[in-house]
Scaffold this active site. Structure first.
Site, PDB file in Angstrom:
ATOM      1  N   ASP A 166      39.754  18.601  49.893  1.00 31.43           N
ATOM      2  CA  ASP A 166      40.665  17.823  50.749  1.00 31.43           C
ATOM      3  C   ASP A 166      40.748  18.472  52.132  1.00 31.43           C
ATOM      4  O   ASP A 166      41.737  19.104  52.468  1.00 31.43           O
ATOM      5  CB  ASP A 166      42.041  17.780  50.053  1.00 31.43           C
ATOM      6  CG  ASP A 166      43.114  17.076  50.877  1.00 31.43           C
ATOM      7  OD1 ASP A 166      42.769  16.225  51.713  1.00 31.43           O
ATOM      8  OD2 ASP A 166      44.303  17.392  50.672  1.00 31.43           O
ATOM      9  N   THR A 192      51.432  11.009  53.757  1.00 32.28           N
ATOM     10  CA  THR A 192      52.656  10.696  52.995  1.00 32.28           C
ATOM     11  C   THR A 192      53.888  11.434  53.536  1.00 32.28           C
ATOM     12  O   THR A 192      55.011  11.134  53.142  1.00 32.28           O
ATOM     13  CB  THR A 192      52.475  11.040  51.506  1.00 32.28           C
ATOM     14  OG1 THR A 192      52.024  12.396  51.405  1.00 32.28           O
ATOM     15  CG2 THR A 192      51.469  10.123  50.852  1.00 32.28           C
ATOM     16  N   LYS A 194      40.044  16.595  54.948  1.00 31.15           N
ATOM     17  CA  LYS A 194      40.449  15.516  55.874  1.00 31.15           C
ATOM     18  C   LYS A 194      39.708  15.611  57.198  1.00 31.15           C
ATOM     19  O   LYS A 194      40.311  15.725  58.268  1.00 31.15           O
ATOM     20  CB  LYS A 194      41.962  15.561  56.139  1.00 31.15           C
ATOM     21  CG  LYS A 194      42.841  15.521  54.903  1.00 31.15           C
ATOM     22  CD  LYS A 194      44.314  15.522  55.279  1.00 31.15           C
ATOM     23  CE  LYS A 194      45.237  15.635  54.091  1.00 31.15           C
ATOM     24  NZ  LYS A 194      45.241  16.983  53.460  1.00 31.15           N
ATOM     25  N   ARG A 240      53.253  21.201  44.529  1.00 26.21           N
ATOM     26  CA  ARG A 240      54.407  22.064  44.278  1.00 26.21           C
ATOM     27  C   ARG A 240      55.210  21.749  43.006  1.00 26.21           C
ATOM     28  O   ARG A 240      55.677  22.692  42.363  1.00 26.21           O
ATOM     29  CB  ARG A 240      55.303  22.078  45.536  1.00 26.21           C
ATOM     30  CG  ARG A 240      54.640  22.834  46.689  1.00 26.21           C
ATOM     31  CD  ARG A 240      55.256  22.534  48.031  1.00 26.21           C
ATOM     32  NE  ARG A 240      54.921  21.194  48.485  1.00 26.21           N
ATOM     33  CZ  ARG A 240      55.273  20.693  49.665  1.00 26.21           C
ATOM     34  NH1 ARG A 240      55.988  21.433  50.500  1.00 26.21           N
ATOM     35  NH2 ARG A 240      54.911  19.478  50.001  1.00 26.21           N
ATOM     36  N   ASP A 285      36.560  13.879  63.282  1.00 27.57           N
ATOM     37  CA  ASP A 285      35.809  14.395  64.428  1.00 27.57           C
ATOM     38  C   ASP A 285      34.841  13.299  64.877  1.00 27.57           C
ATOM     39  O   ASP A 285      34.898  12.175  64.350  1.00 27.57           O
ATOM     40  CB  ASP A 285      35.067  15.684  63.990  1.00 27.57           C
ATOM     41  CG  ASP A 285      34.897  16.677  65.134  1.00 27.57           C
ATOM     42  OD1 ASP A 285      34.487  16.237  66.241  1.00 27.57           O
ATOM     43  OD2 ASP A 285      35.167  17.874  64.940  1.00 27.57           O
ATOM     44  N   LYS A 304      42.425  20.251  43.363  1.00 30.03           N
ATOM     45  CA  LYS A 304      42.187  19.964  44.779  1.00 30.03           C
ATOM     46  C   LYS A 304      42.220  21.277  45.556  1.00 30.03           C
ATOM     47  O   LYS A 304      43.128  22.083  45.393  1.00 30.03           O
ATOM     48  CB  LYS A 304      43.272  19.017  45.297  1.00 30.03           C
ATOM     49  CG  LYS A 304      43.077  18.606  46.738  1.00 30.03           C
ATOM     50  CD  LYS A 304      44.114  17.579  47.156  1.00 30.03           C
ATOM     51  CE  LYS A 304      45.398  18.175  47.661  1.00 30.03           C
ATOM     52  NZ  LYS A 304      45.307  18.927  48.913  1.00 30.03           N
TER      53      LYS A 304
HETATM   54  O1  LIG Z   1      48.859  11.949  52.890  1.00 28.10           O
HETATM   55  C1  LIG Z   1      48.650  13.027  52.306  1.00 28.10           C
HETATM   56  C2  LIG Z   1      47.396  13.580  52.187  1.00 28.10           C
HETATM   57  C3  LIG Z   1      47.244  14.757  51.510  1.00 28.10           C
HETATM   58  N1  LIG Z   1      48.289  15.394  50.958  1.00 28.10           N
HETATM   59  C4  LIG Z   1      48.040  16.656  50.215  1.00 28.10           C
HETATM   60  O2  LIG Z   1      48.473  16.509  48.863  1.00 28.10           O
HETATM   61  C5  LIG Z   1      49.119  17.676  48.414  1.00 28.10           C
HETATM   62  C6  LIG Z   1      50.523  17.336  48.012  1.00 28.10           C
HETATM   63  O3  LIG Z   1      51.179  18.521  47.613  1.00 28.10           O
HETATM   64  P1  LIG Z   1      52.709  18.530  47.138  1.00 28.10           P
HETATM   65  O4  LIG Z   1      53.006  19.988  46.987  1.00 28.10           O
HETATM   66  O5  LIG Z   1      52.767  17.785  45.824  1.00 28.10           O
HETATM   67  O6  LIG Z   1      53.538  17.876  48.192  1.00 28.10           O
HETATM   68  C7  LIG Z   1      49.029  18.700  49.539  1.00 28.10           C
HETATM   69  O7  LIG Z   1      47.926  19.525  49.274  1.00 28.10           O
HETATM   70  C8  LIG Z   1      48.755  17.869  50.782  1.00 28.10           C
HETATM   71  O8  LIG Z   1      47.931  18.542  51.699  1.00 28.10           O
HETATM   72  C9  LIG Z   1      49.540  14.865  51.083  1.00 28.10           C
HETATM   73  O9  LIG Z   1      50.543  15.432  50.593  1.00 28.10           O
HETATM   74  N2  LIG Z   1      49.689  13.672  51.743  1.00 28.10           N
END
Ligand SMILES: O=c1ccn([C@@H]2O[C@H](COP(=O)(O)O)[C@@H](O)[C@H]2O)c(=O)[nH]1
Length: 235
Positions: A61, A121, A63, A212, A66, A34
């Site tokens: 990603d 999230t 998002k 992460r 607009d 991603k």
């Molecule tokens: O609701 C959402 C939408 C996108 N993300 C993205 O996913 C990854 C999660 O990364 P971690 O390091 O595992 O937390 C990150 O790129 C976010 O921009 C999300 O977390 N929640």
């Protein structure tokens, strides 16, 4: 569903070199990657092209959120780069999502999946209250998922906590892409609505977005392998 490709590794890095050196440790036959706002803002389409050359499916990603015309043209630009998946915010509304769907359908030969973010999230009930929404995240996610499906999109981004209730109300092929994945021993950080990889797969997530816990691990390849083992055990 190719179970080997359930994991999408979030390459959240500040430069192309770091992202590509992480990608070089991954197997494009086993996972997808991603590209999000930080990396794309720094490195642009070049990093997407480089990942494609290495054989990866790329989820762009960004998002988009607009007015319908602007969102639709941005989605077209993503599809013309040949990305595997692109997304918009469902809260941009039905007309925005329909415009994006229609524009994407006009891109010759592209089979880019178009999905929509429901409730981030990182948000919980209080965060929704802060922006004037007196509603449980699950209820809002359900509402936005149905709107997304009715607007002709291929799926949503949601928490794995919402997957089981969503599966009761959306079509079987509707994709439920879940970030906020945390192995039991991982740091939670800024995420709020989390689940472990095994729980997410057990609930029926289509794809797990994981950043992460892999990219900041001392041994990223081993961290990914442990996650893949957990996924296999949960099937
Ligand atoms: O609701 C959402 C939408 C996108 N993300 C993205 O996913 C990854 C999660 O990364 P971690 O390091 O595992 O937390 C990150 O790129 C976010 O921009 C999300 O977390 N929640």
């Amino acid at each position: 569903m190719n179970d080997a490709k359930r994991v999408i590794v979030a390459l959240d890095y500040p430069d192309q070199l770091s992202a590509l050196s992480m990608a070089d440790q991954l197997d494009p036959e086993k996972c997808r990657v991603k590209v999000g706002k930080e990396l794309f803002t720094r490195a642009g389409p070049e990093v997407v092209e480089a990942l494609h050359k290495k054989g990866f499916d790329v989820f762009l990603d960004l998002k988009f959120h607009d007015i319908p015309n602007t969102t639709a043209k941005a989605v077209r630009a993503a599809a013309e780069m040949g990305v595997w998946m692109v997304n918009v915010h469902a809260s941009g509304g039905r007309r925005m999502m329909e415009a994006a769907r229609n524009e994407l359908d006009q891109v010759n030969g592209a089979r880019t999946f178009l999905i929509a973010v429901t409730v981030l999230t990182s948000m919980e009930r209080q965060d929704l209250a802060d922006i004037g929404m007196d509603i449980e995240p699950l209820e809002h996610v359900k509402r936005l998922a149905l709107l997304t499906q009715n607007s002709g999109l291929d799926g949503v981004v949601c928490s794995a906590q919402e997957v089981a209730p969503l599966r009761q109300i959306v079509a079987p092929e509707f994709q439920l892409v879940t970030p906020g994945i945390r192995p039991a021993d991982a740091e939670v950080g800024d995420q709020k609505r989390i689940m472990t990889p095994g729980e997410a797969i057990g609930a029926g997530s289509t794809h797990l977005v994981i950043g992460r816990p892999i990219t900041r691990a001392a041994l990223p390849v081993e961290a990914l392998q442990r996650i893949e083992n957990e996924i296999l055990a949960a099937r």
